[in-house]
Scaffold this active site. Structure first.
Site, short mmCIF file in Angstrom:
data_model
loop_
_atom_site.label_atom_id
_atom_site.label_comp_id
_atom_site.label_asym_id
_atom_site.label_seq_id
_atom_site.Cartn_x
_atom_site.Cartn_y
_atom_site.Cartn_z
N HIS A 63 47.19 139.77 30.46
CA HIS A 63 46.44 138.58 30.91
C HIS A 63 45.36 138.31 29.86
CE1 HIS A 63 44.61 136.03 34.28
NE2 HIS A 63 43.88 135.81 33.19
N HIS B 27 43.26 135.26 27.36
CA HIS B 27 42.93 133.88 26.96
C HIS B 27 42.69 133.86 25.46
CE1 HIS B 27 42.41 132.43 31.12
NE2 HIS B 27 42.03 133.68 31.36
N LYS C 42 51.86 130.46 35.36
CA LYS C 42 50.54 130.81 35.91
C LYS C 42 50.06 129.71 36.86
CE LYS C 42 46.48 132.72 36.39
NZ LYS C 42 45.46 132.93 35.38
N HIS D 282 46.14 133.08 40.11
CA HIS D 282 44.69 133.27 40.21
C HIS D 282 44.36 133.15 41.70
CE1 HIS D 282 40.44 132.91 38.63
NE2 HIS D 282 40.32 132.71 39.93
N HIS E 125 44.15 139.82 37.87
CA HIS E 125 42.78 140.35 37.82
C HIS E 125 42.20 140.64 39.22
CE1 HIS E 125 42.16 136.10 38.47
NE2 HIS E 125 42.28 135.78 37.21
N ASP F 191 42.09 139.85 30.91
CA ASP F 191 41.44 138.57 31.23
C ASP F 191 40.31 138.31 30.23
OD1 ASP F 191 41.06 136.15 32.45
OD2 ASP F 191 39.96 136.94 34.17
O1 DOR Z 1 36.20 134.28 34.18
C1 DOR Z 1 37.20 133.61 33.95
N1 DOR Z 1 37.36 132.97 32.78
N2 DOR Z 1 38.14 133.51 34.90
C2 DOR Z 1 39.19 132.69 34.76
O2 DOR Z 1 39.98 132.62 35.66
C3 DOR Z 1 39.33 131.82 33.57
C4 DOR Z 1 38.62 132.39 32.43
C5 DOR Z 1 38.45 131.41 31.30
O3 DOR Z 1 39.44 130.74 30.95
O4 DOR Z 1 37.35 131.33 30.75
ZN ZN Z 2 42.23 134.60 33.16
#
Ligand code: DOR
Ligand code: ZN
Length: 335
Positions: A13, A15, A95, A134, A168, A240
């Protein structure tokens, strides 16, 4: 010096963002991980075959010499079967975000009407595409994940052949779900194995520990540790890791997201060693994900060593979790 070797670590997971941010941070994940499940919450979200292919190409162009496999995801909408069949070989999962629940989720699902979602979720079941969720409602912030459990149950019962990954997880309620439904799985972050709400707002407010879902109570932390440290076969590591520029974190209206990717394996070593469970870390950071997602990552060996390492104050303009603090493991070599 004490060392610990991990083979093909996977971050299920992640980003990676886009543009300059992608170029700055993707190499950090590519250094220590074999691959990562890349979240689709760009602006606009990754929702067409062209967007999946183009985003994957931008990721590959940002990492040195193909050393990292980006496992692509598609942003959930009520897609039809024909479209899903056309993208299936290009993605590893879809997702699902409840609309407006977190960063860049505005185009997510507005209502969990099972009958509206049925054609899509049945097609995903047949095509073998896992659904990553999520799982938060728009309720009181500490109750959002626990309140979502009834939706997980509805999904798990109605679509028994769909692999559903509770992303998460942060609560004992979510941990309890793992053994209740065969088709429910979970990812756990490193920060949720370290922090409770006290580490976010218990003393000084700590914007770099603020994320969604927010860290919960000590008993929730204990429940997460119990399944992670045993490498419960239905849980896998997903950082995450969610970078935001420093000025978007250290301000009024701080963005949600903890940036952990460059130190995740080192901190996991520290936690697993502390509980005398280092032998289970391999399953938690790779083997479980390989069997759940049926992945065959290319060989990569990460050797960690036990020595004090001061976490940098920033990586480009992003402040990592535990910035300036000394952790007890460092990466010695990657091959
Ligand atoms: O804390 C988070 N940041 N939770 C999420 O679900 C998205 C993520 C983000 O993309 O910044
Ligand atoms: Zn995330």
């Amino acid at each position: 010096m004490k060392t610990h070797t991990l083979l093909m670590p996977l971050d299920m997971h992640l980003h990676l963002r886009d543009g300059v941010m992608l170029e700055n941070i993707a190499p950090l994940s590519a250094y220590s991980f074999s691959g990562g499940l890349v979240m689709p919450n760009l602006v606009p979200p990754v929702a067409t075959l062209e967007e999946i292919k183009a985003y994957k190409a931008r990721i590959m162009a940002s990492v040195p010499n193909d050393y990292f496999e980006p496992y692509m995801t598609l942003f959930y909408k009520n897609y039809d079967k024909k479209f899903l069949a056309s993208v299936a070989e290009h993605i590893v999962a879809i997702k699902l975000y409840p609309a407006g629940i977190t960063t860049n989720s505005e185009g997510g699902v507005a209502s969990f009407d099972i009958e509206q979602m049925r054609p899509t979720l049945e097609a995903m079941s047949v095509l073998g595409i896992p659904l990553c969720v999520h799982g938060e409602t728009d309720g009181f912030v500490m109750d959002r994940e626990a309140e979502f459990m009834s939706i997980y149950e509805l999904l798990a019962q109605n679509f028994p052949d769909l692999k559903i990954i509770m992303e998460h997880i942060t609560t004992k309620e979510a941990v309890a779900m793992l053994d209740k439904y065969e088709n429910l799985y979970a990812t756990i972050t490193v920060h949720h194995l370290l922090f409770t709400l006290d580490d976010v707002v218990g003393g000084m407010m700590m914007p770099h520990n603020f994320c969604k879902p927010i860290a919960k109570r000590p008993e929730d932390l204990d429940a997460l540790l119990s399944v992670a440290l045993e490498a419960h076969p239905k849980v896998m590591f997903g950082s995450d890791s969610a970078p935001h520029p420093k000025e978007k974190k250290e301000c009024s209206g701080c963005a949600a997201g903890v940036f952990s990717a460059p130190i995740a394996l080192q901190v996991l070593c520290e936690i697993f060693e502390q509980y005398d469970k280092l032998e289970n870390l391999q399953a938690f950071v790779s083997d479980n994900a390989q069997s759940i997602y049926k992945l065959c990552p290319e060989f990569k060996e990460v050797i960690l060593e036990k020595r004090p390492f001061v976490v940098p104050p920033h990586y480009s303009n992003v402040v990592p979790m535990l910035a300036n603090q000394t952790i007890s493991w460092a990466i010695r070599s990657v091959e």
